[in-house]
Write a protein that holds these residues in place. Structure first.
Motif, mmCIF file in Angstrom:
data_model
loop_
_atom_site.group_PDB
_atom_site.id
_atom_site.type_symbol
_atom_site.label_atom_id
_atom_site.label_comp_id
_atom_site.label_asym_id
_atom_site.label_seq_id
_atom_site.Cartn_x
_atom_site.Cartn_y
_atom_site.Cartn_z
ATOM 1 N N ARG A 1 42.315 -57.039 -30.893
ATOM 2 C CA ARG A 1 41.576 -58.015 -31.696
ATOM 3 C C ARG A 1 40.381 -57.357 -32.381
ATOM 4 O O ARG A 1 40.022 -57.712 -33.493
ATOM 5 N N TYR A 2 39.771 -56.400 -31.719
ATOM 6 C CA TYR A 2 38.602 -55.676 -32.243
ATOM 7 C C TYR A 2 38.926 -54.989 -33.569
ATOM 8 O O TYR A 2 38.086 -54.937 -34.461
ATOM 9 N N VAL A 3 40.160 -54.461 -33.683
ATOM 10 C CA VAL A 3 40.530 -53.730 -34.904
ATOM 11 C C VAL A 3 41.312 -54.602 -35.893
ATOM 12 O O VAL A 3 41.807 -54.097 -36.900
ATOM 13 N N GLY A 4 41.411 -55.899 -35.608
ATOM 14 C CA GLY A 4 41.957 -56.809 -36.606
ATOM 15 C C GLY A 4 43.321 -57.398 -36.326
ATOM 16 O O GLY A 4 43.797 -58.243 -37.086
ATOM 17 N N PHE A 5 44.003 -56.971 -35.257
ATOM 18 C CA PHE A 5 45.320 -57.539 -34.964
ATOM 19 C C PHE A 5 45.180 -59.042 -34.732
ATOM 20 O O PHE A 5 44.191 -59.507 -34.177
ATOM 21 N N TYR B 1 50.581 -40.243 -37.908
ATOM 22 C CA TYR B 1 50.424 -41.390 -37.017
ATOM 23 C C TYR B 1 49.673 -42.533 -37.703
ATOM 24 O O TYR B 1 50.022 -43.704 -37.522
ATOM 25 N N ARG B 2 48.660 -42.190 -38.498
ATOM 26 C CA ARG B 2 47.944 -43.236 -39.249
ATOM 27 C C ARG B 2 48.912 -43.946 -40.198
ATOM 28 O O ARG B 2 48.864 -45.176 -40.337
ATOM 29 N N ARG C 1 41.916 -41.544 -30.121
ATOM 30 C CA ARG C 1 41.976 -40.675 -31.291
ATOM 31 C C ARG C 1 42.358 -41.431 -32.569
ATOM 32 O O ARG C 1 41.899 -41.082 -33.648
ATOM 33 N N MET C 2 43.189 -42.445 -32.439
ATOM 34 C CA MET C 2 43.723 -43.107 -33.631
ATOM 35 C C MET C 2 42.852 -44.247 -34.145
ATOM 36 O O MET C 2 42.713 -44.432 -35.340
ATOM 37 N N PHE C 3 42.304 -45.045 -33.270
ATOM 38 C CA PHE C 3 41.630 -46.260 -33.700
ATOM 39 C C PHE C 3 40.164 -45.953 -34.001
ATOM 40 O O PHE C 3 39.244 -46.486 -33.392
ATOM 41 N N ALA C 4 39.976 -45.111 -34.977
ATOM 42 C CA ALA C 4 38.652 -44.594 -35.339
ATOM 43 C C ALA C 4 37.994 -45.461 -36.402
ATOM 44 O O ALA C 4 38.672 -46.123 -37.200
#
Length: 195
Positions: free
Chosen positions: A157-161, A70-71, A101-104
């Motif tokens: 937006r928090y994770v960079g999109f 998934y990553r 689980r994914m956006f760690a």
């Protein structure tokens, strides 16, 4: 451009599934997309439960071997489309568990000592295609756009999109819900988008 479509609805006879099909059809007809991948969370049997214990530590989530495929799908994608219903004013627990689980840390963001962390998924864009039983005005008037705030500001937006586009369709269980027109609108977007 590489597209990852993350589908989070348990029923393949649903309107959400029809939106998924229109996204795929439009994208496959668009020369801007060189690759279209669908991740159907329910069909995959994805386990949305976040677990921390002696064997699974929070600081190691970014390297959990169960989530490696998934990553890789997320890393490869230039654009991520999320297709889901809005239940109780928010996306389903399946999608939220996937995000948990994914956006760690270490994969999706990195703490940098500033007010906000560094988003590690920079350069990606997103599209959220969501449906709800209630009228479209329910979210902005009654719930103060909590769904868009959650998906756009608190997560993507928090994770960079970068750019996040929303297709938030209300009255989808009504015979006057203009479902065909809305399916066509999503198809046209994915058929013609270049970014």
């Amino acid at each position: 451009m590489k597209l990852l479509v993350i589908y989070a609805h348990p029923n393949h006879r649903s309107l959400n599934y029809a939106f998924l099909q229109e996204i795929v059809r439009g994208s496959e007809e668009n020369a801007a997309f060189e690759e279209v991948e669908v991740l159907d969370l329910y069909a995959e049997g994805f386990d949305p439960v976040l677990v921390f214990n002696e064997e699974k530590r929070r600081r190691d989530m970014h390297a959990d071997p169960e989530l490696a495929r998934y990553r890789e799908l997320i890393k490869r994608a230039d654009k991520v489309a999320f297709v889901y219903p809005i239940w109780w004013g928010r996306p389903p627990a399946m999608l939220l568990g996937f995000i948990d689980r994914m956006f760690a840390s270490g994969f999706a963001y990195r703490d940098n000592g500033k007010l906000l962390p560094e988003g590690l998924l920079k350069g990606k864009t997103a599209v959220c295609v969501s449906t709800m039983k209630g009228p479209a005005v329910y979210m902005p008037l009654w719930l103060y756009n909590v769904h868009k705030t959650l998906m756009h500001k608190a997560l993507l937006r928090y994770v960079g999109f970068g750019k996040v586009k929303f297709f938030e369709f209300g009255s989808m269980e009504s015979p006057r819900g203009k479902q065909k027109e809305k399916l066509a609108k999503v198809y046209r977007y994915f058929r013609t988008t270049t970014a």
